[in-house]
Write a protein that holds these residues in place. Structure first.
Motif, short mmCIF file in Angstrom:
data_model
loop_
_atom_site.label_atom_id
_atom_site.label_comp_id
_atom_site.label_asym_id
_atom_site.label_seq_id
_atom_site.Cartn_x
_atom_site.Cartn_y
_atom_site.Cartn_z
N UNK A 83 0.81 -1.21 0.00
CA UNK A 83 0.00 0.00 0.00
C UNK A 83 0.84 1.26 0.00
N UNK A 84 2.16 1.11 0.11
CA UNK A 84 3.05 2.26 0.09
C UNK A 84 3.22 2.72 -1.37
N UNK A 85 2.64 3.85 -1.68
CA UNK A 85 2.59 4.31 -3.07
C UNK A 85 3.62 5.38 -3.40
N UNK A 86 4.42 5.80 -2.40
CA UNK A 86 5.40 6.84 -2.65
C UNK A 86 6.48 6.35 -3.62
N UNK A 87 6.95 7.26 -4.45
CA UNK A 87 7.99 6.90 -5.42
C UNK A 87 9.22 6.34 -4.72
N UNK A 88 9.60 6.94 -3.58
CA UNK A 88 10.79 6.49 -2.88
C UNK A 88 10.66 5.06 -2.41
N UNK A 89 9.46 4.65 -1.97
CA UNK A 89 9.25 3.26 -1.55
C UNK A 89 9.45 2.32 -2.73
N UNK A 90 8.91 2.71 -3.90
CA UNK A 90 9.06 1.86 -5.08
C UNK A 90 10.53 1.76 -5.49
N UNK A 91 11.21 2.90 -5.48
CA UNK A 91 12.62 2.92 -5.86
C UNK A 91 13.44 2.07 -4.90
#
Length: 234
Positions: A83-91
């Motif tokens: 559920x973490x949608x922040x770009x930094x989480x994805x990166x």
């Protein structure tokens, strides 16, 4: 008869585990579901999954740490579902070795499609095998291990292996960012570019390259990369 691919589902929400298992089993996959990281890690002693779906918000373990360990020690594809949608989480997830990142809420059909796409890309091509020798190095793609001239082993992650295979299958040819994105999958953009930069940097370190003047993986600024080694596949 060849067994269907095994997908493990690590998520503490029973409804999500059930929804994913139903969709995957209907699509012909085998599944195992786990609510806790400790249960999942215990199962890995006897089960060999083809794909690991991992939620980051686990009750007993940091999901990102688990993803990093899976990427280094398991031959499975690792897909984060979070559920973490922040770009930094994805990166961060991609940098730590995940092969894909799916944001909740999601359509189970999309997860099935992404898994099938990942497994298709992992099949060895008819031109290459699972072992490549180049410039004193041997890359074992069946065990995710690099060996230098002395036989000293260095593990590489599944995600790093995808990039390394791409280079070794196309030596002395320019590989653009667009080709990397099309071949390796993932949405184009800053997060994909940064993840590729990190994986290439780690490969250079493992190949003992001089970061200021690498001999094997050359950056062609504004165009892409060229792998300059002579490669022999077996």
């Amino acid at each position: 008869m060849t067994q269907a691919p095994l997908v493990t589902i690590l998520d503490d929400e029973p409804a999500i585990r059930t929804m994913l298992a139903d969709a995957l089993e209907e699509a012909g996959f085998r599944t195992l579901g786990f609510a806790r990281a400790t249960e999942f890690e215990a199962a890995l002693k006897t089960a060999t999954p083809d794909v690991c779906l991992v939620d980051l918000s686990l009750p007993d373990r940091d999901g990102l740490t688990l993803v990093h360990r899976l990427a280094l020690e398991q031959g499975a594809t690792v897909i984060i579902i979070s559920g973490r949608a922040q770009v930094q989480d994805r990166v961060t997830g991609l940098e730590l070795g995940a092969d894909d990142y799916i944001i909740k809420p999601f359509d189970p059909a999309e997860v099935v499609a992404r898994i099938r796409a990942r497994l298709r890309r992992e099949k060895p091509t008819t031109q290459t095998g699972n072992t490549a020798r180049f410039n004193g190095w041997t890359a074992h793609f069946d065990s995710y291990m690099l060996e230098d001239e002395t036989g000293t082993p260095t593990p590489f992650s599944h995600a790093e292996g995808e990039v390394l295979r791409l280079f070794l299958e196309r030596p002395k040819r320019l590989i653009s960012r667009a080709v990397m994105q099309e071949t390796l999958g993932g949405a184009a953009g800053d997060s994909f570019d940064r993840a590729m930069d990190v994986r290439i940097s780690r490969l250079r370190t493992k190949l003992k390259e001089d970061p200021k003047n690498p001999r094997l993986i050359k950056t062609i600024y504004g165009a892409g990369y060229i792998f300059l080694g002579d490669v022999n596949w077996t």
